[in-house]
Design a protein around this motif. Structure first.
Motif, PDB file in Angstrom:
ATOM      1  N   ALA A  86       0.850  -1.193   0.000  1.00  0.00           N
ATOM      2  CA  ALA A  86       0.000   0.000   0.000  1.00  0.00           C
ATOM      3  C   ALA A  86       0.884   1.240   0.000  1.00  0.00           C
ATOM      4  O   ALA A  86       1.877   1.300   0.717  1.00  0.00           O
ATOM      5  CB  ALA A  86      -0.904   0.016   1.231  1.00  0.00           C
ATOM      6  N   VAL A  87       0.517   2.225  -0.807  1.00  0.00           N
ATOM      7  CA  VAL A  87       1.194   3.513  -0.851  1.00  0.00           C
ATOM      8  C   VAL A  87       0.235   4.543  -0.284  1.00  0.00           C
ATOM      9  O   VAL A  87      -0.923   4.612  -0.693  1.00  0.00           O
ATOM     10  CB  VAL A  87       1.575   3.893  -2.299  1.00  0.00           C
ATOM     11  N   ILE A  88       0.714   5.338   0.683  1.00  0.00           N
ATOM     12  CA  ILE A  88      -0.135   6.345   1.315  1.00  0.00           C
ATOM     13  C   ILE A  88       0.594   7.678   1.323  1.00  0.00           C
ATOM     14  O   ILE A  88       1.634   7.821   1.967  1.00  0.00           O
ATOM     15  CB  ILE A  88      -0.491   5.949   2.762  1.00  0.00           C
ATOM     16  N   THR A  89       0.029   8.660   0.613  1.00  0.00           N
ATOM     17  CA  THR A  89       0.575  10.014   0.700  1.00  0.00           C
ATOM     18  C   THR A  89      -0.073  10.699   1.895  1.00  0.00           C
ATOM     19  O   THR A  89      -1.197  10.384   2.264  1.00  0.00           O
ATOM     20  CB  THR A  89       0.325  10.819  -0.587  1.00  0.00           C
ATOM     21  N   GLY A  90       0.653  11.603   2.524  1.00  0.00           N
ATOM     22  CA  GLY A  90       0.147  12.211   3.749  1.00  0.00           C
ATOM     23  C   GLY A  90       0.021  11.164   4.842  1.00  0.00           C
ATOM     24  O   GLY A  90      -0.867  11.213   5.686  1.00  0.00           O
ATOM     25  N   GLY A  91       0.948  10.211   4.829  1.00  0.00           N
ATOM     26  CA  GLY A  91       0.846   9.056   5.714  1.00  0.00           C
ATOM     27  C   GLY A  91       1.490   9.200   7.074  1.00  0.00           C
ATOM     28  O   GLY A  91       1.485   8.260   7.853  1.00  0.00           O
ATOM     29  N   ALA A  92       2.028  10.368   7.396  1.00  0.00           N
ATOM     30  CA  ALA A  92       2.739  10.530   8.662  1.00  0.00           C
ATOM     31  C   ALA A  92       1.832  10.914   9.821  1.00  0.00           C
ATOM     32  O   ALA A  92       2.269  10.924  10.966  1.00  0.00           O
ATOM     33  CB  ALA A  92       3.844  11.572   8.512  1.00  0.00           C
ATOM     34  N   SER A  93       0.577  11.214   9.539  1.00  0.00           N
ATOM     35  CA  SER A  93      -0.334  11.617  10.617  1.00  0.00           C
ATOM     36  C   SER A  93      -1.774  11.430  10.170  1.00  0.00           C
ATOM     37  O   SER A  93      -2.052  11.126   9.005  1.00  0.00           O
ATOM     38  CB  SER A  93      -0.093  13.086  11.008  1.00  0.00           C
ATOM     39  N   ASN A 139       9.393  10.476  10.397  1.00  0.00           N
ATOM     40  CA  ASN A 139      10.293   9.632  11.191  1.00  0.00           C
ATOM     41  C   ASN A 139       9.550   8.975  12.350  1.00  0.00           C
ATOM     42  O   ASN A 139       9.743   7.791  12.621  1.00  0.00           O
ATOM     43  CB  ASN A 139      11.475  10.443  11.714  1.00  0.00           C
ATOM     44  N   ALA A 140       8.706   9.749  13.043  1.00  0.00           N
ATOM     45  CA  ALA A 140       7.938   9.196  14.164  1.00  0.00           C
ATOM     46  C   ALA A 140       6.979   8.115  13.685  1.00  0.00           C
ATOM     47  O   ALA A 140       6.836   7.055  14.317  1.00  0.00           O
ATOM     48  CB  ALA A 140       7.176  10.317  14.877  1.00  0.00           C
ATOM     49  N   ALA A 141       6.322   8.354  12.555  1.00  0.00           N
ATOM     50  CA  ALA A 141       5.390   7.366  12.004  1.00  0.00           C
ATOM     51  C   ALA A 141       6.127   6.092  11.606  1.00  0.00           C
ATOM     52  O   ALA A 141       5.654   4.979  11.882  1.00  0.00           O
ATOM     53  CB  ALA A 141       4.655   7.951  10.801  1.00  0.00           C
ATOM     54  N   GLU A 142       7.282   6.248  10.977  1.00  0.00           N
ATOM     55  CA  GLU A 142       8.061   5.074  10.556  1.00  0.00           C
ATOM     56  C   GLU A 142       8.473   4.230  11.768  1.00  0.00           C
ATOM     57  O   GLU A 142       8.381   3.000  11.738  1.00  0.00           O
ATOM     58  CB  GLU A 142       9.292   5.513   9.774  1.00  0.00           C
ATOM     59  N   GLN A 143       8.911   4.883  12.842  1.00  0.00           N
ATOM     60  CA  GLN A 143       9.284   4.149  14.055  1.00  0.00           C
ATOM     61  C   GLN A 143       8.087   3.412  14.649  1.00  0.00           C
ATOM     62  O   GLN A 143       8.185   2.245  15.036  1.00  0.00           O
ATOM     63  CB  GLN A 143       9.884   5.098  15.085  1.00  0.00           C
ATOM     64  N   THR A 190       7.077   0.481  12.300  1.00  0.00           N
ATOM     65  CA  THR A 190       8.074  -0.589  12.343  1.00  0.00           C
ATOM     66  C   THR A 190       7.884  -1.431  13.602  1.00  0.00           C
ATOM     67  O   THR A 190       8.004  -2.655  13.562  1.00  0.00           O
ATOM     68  CB  THR A 190       9.502  -0.006  12.274  1.00  0.00           C
ATOM     69  N   ALA A 191       7.569  -0.777  14.721  1.00  0.00           N
ATOM     70  CA  ALA A 191       7.325  -1.511  15.969  1.00  0.00           C
ATOM     71  C   ALA A 191       6.063  -2.375  15.885  1.00  0.00           C
ATOM     72  O   ALA A 191       5.999  -3.439  16.496  1.00  0.00           O
ATOM     73  CB  ALA A 191       7.206  -0.524  17.136  1.00  0.00           C
ATOM     74  N   LEU A 192       5.077  -1.944  15.102  1.00  0.00           N
ATOM     75  CA  LEU A 192       3.829  -2.706  14.946  1.00  0.00           C
ATOM     76  C   LEU A 192       3.962  -3.879  13.989  1.00  0.00           C
ATOM     77  O   LEU A 192       3.235  -4.859  14.093  1.00  0.00           O
ATOM     78  CB  LEU A 192       2.714  -1.801  14.408  1.00  0.00           C
TER      79      LEU A 192
END
Length: 195
Positions: A56-63, A91-95, A98-100
């Motif tokens: 899945a590709v999501i733009t505006g995906g950080a919040s 960066n916060a979203a990626e972390q 990744t944990a999930l």
């Protein structure tokens, strides 16, 4: 009748027949939409795609909505590629994601301004370099309308339109040809900016 009004009537007026009718209609259309495993809990419907291993590709995906969809896709076992112009949020979203994610689920997060066609094409190329195919494109990046009347700030209105409309156009232009080339029958294209 809008779904929100149906839910309001079902919860506040005790007219459960309205909610039951809505629930029945949703269950009827789920199989044709590629969704299965419907679970009802306290009047909410949870849908799970059998999309394990898909991308899945999501733009505006950080919040916001984009990040919530990313969480859901990861729970379904999908790889997720996020684009956002806010590096700190990304960066916060990626972390968090990744944990999930399970060990076999991969996350990609790239800074990208969707209003810039060249940046969107570079993001698309990077996604296809990392993943073999894209099965779901969610053009979600968007911003609220400027404060005040639209004619009071031409620059703010142009920026809003460049992201909310231009971002969808750029996303579709970059990704859809490659999605069609790949012949992915499970492709979903969602456009949800704040136009």
């Amino acid at each position: 009748m809008p779904i929100a009004k149906c839910e309001f009537l079902a919860q506040c007026d005790g007219k459960m027949r309205i909610f039951d009718d809505l629930h029945r209609r949703i269950e009827e259309i789920l199989p044709s939409a590629g969704l299965d495993d419907t679970v009802t809990k306290k009047g909410r419907i949870t849908m799970t795609w059998r999309m394990q291993g898909k991308t899945a590709v999501i733009t505006g995906g950080a919040s916001g909505l984009g990040l919530e969809f990313a969480r859901r896709y990861i729970e379904a076992g999908m790889h997720v590629a996020l684009a956002d112009r806010n590096r700190d949020s990304l960066n916060a979203a990626e972390q968090e994601l990744t944990a999930l994610a399970d060990a076999d689920v991969h996350i990609m997060a790239e800074q990208c301004d969707v209003s810039d066609a060249d940046q969107m094409q570079e993001f698309c190329d990077a996604v296809y370099t990392k993943f073999d195919a894209v099965h779901c494109l969610m053009n979600n990046a968007g911003m609220g309308l400027p404060v005040g009347a639209p004619w009071e700030s031409r620059d703010a209105l142009q920026e809003t339109m460049a992201i909310n409309l231009g971002g969808v156009i750029n996303g579709c232009h970059s990704f859809i040809p490659k999605m069609l080339e790949g012949g992915q029958s499970a492709s979903r294209i969602a456009m949800a900016p704040g136009i």
